[in-house]
Design an enzyme around this catalytic site. Sequence first.
Site, PDB file in Angstrom:
ATOM      1  N   ASP A 270      -4.956  -5.863   6.949  1.00 35.51           N
ATOM      2  CA  ASP A 270      -3.871  -6.846   6.993  1.00 35.51           C
ATOM      3  C   ASP A 270      -2.785  -6.409   7.988  1.00 35.51           C
ATOM      4  OD1 ASP A 270      -2.628  -9.160   6.078  1.00 35.51           O
ATOM      5  OD2 ASP A 270      -1.622  -8.156   4.397  1.00 35.51           O
TER       6      ASP A 270
ATOM      7  N   HIS B 115       6.918 -13.125   3.079  1.00 31.31           N
ATOM      8  CA  HIS B 115       6.496 -11.942   2.322  1.00 31.31           C
ATOM      9  C   HIS B 115       7.586 -11.494   1.353  1.00 31.31           C
ATOM     10  CE1 HIS B 115       4.117 -11.309   6.221  1.00 31.31           C
ATOM     11  NE2 HIS B 115       3.232 -11.616   5.297  1.00 31.31           N
TER      12      HIS B 115
HETATM   13 ZN    ZN Z   1       1.154 -11.387   5.572  1.00 31.22          ZN
END
Ligand code: ZN
Length: 291
Positions: A82, A181
């Site tokens: 990621d 996020h």
């Molecule tokens: Zn992300």
Amino acid sequence: MSVENAKGMLIKATQGKYAIGAFNITDFVQLEGVVEAAVNKKSPLIIQTSVEPSKFYGRKTMAAAFRAIAESAPIPICLHLDHCTDVDYCIKCADAGYTNIMIDASKYSFEENIRMTKEVVDYCHSIGNISVEAELGTVSGVEDQIKVVEDEAQLANPDQAVEFVERTGVDLFAPAIGTAHGVYATKDPKVDFERLGKIAKLVNGQSVRAPLIIHGGTGLPPHTVAKLIELGGAKFNVSTELKYTLIDTTFDYITAHRKEYNPGKINTAVKNAIREAVEKWIDMLGSAGKA
Ligand SMILES: [Zn+2]
């Protein structure tokens, strides 16, 4: 069943109007909990690590543990890296056995983002069946979420999205649409649905070229998740929620059993809590029974 890359399973999800959870893990206890949930629900699964845990254990150890677990699980599973901003490290993780790589060059200019993404795509496609995800626009932290949603310039431009996918050949595409996020400050964060709809039509309207990825899954209300899936969101990244689950469960267990000194019981408590959290996500995304 098997180790797979994400593209095939996400094309099926896009066509079937459901989504697959991509769950970030930082250790092997979380890994066990996530896999157990997906096996229980007969759901395809994407496991993600960010760069930091892959460096903590070492990318080869991470990939080997994943493969040992995935090869004996009766569902398709992939291991995804990621938000990696470094082309060289993307390549090292592809070599180590990750099946999907995210090169995140979204903070650079459009042209530089294309150049870096294409370099990773070309490498991953040349060595085998490894799919690549890239991002266009800014997926902010929640502290900037409102600002980013209200500033069109920071979100993915639909015409540029098509050009980006075509010129890079990227397999999975993460357009910034206002999700963020962390933990949202509001129960109903503002998301630019219309933008996602336009991008889905332009990129995947004729045939599914690059399934669309939604970052910042933690805290999105079910009605928002459902709408994003309806519009073409195929992979939802869930990270913060699992970090909270790990830390809160550990803290609560130790607080309640202060004299026990049995790490295995802490691991079991964490694994069970992670499994429950992931099972809820699988139900919300509609991927149960799709393995
Ligand atoms: Zn992300």
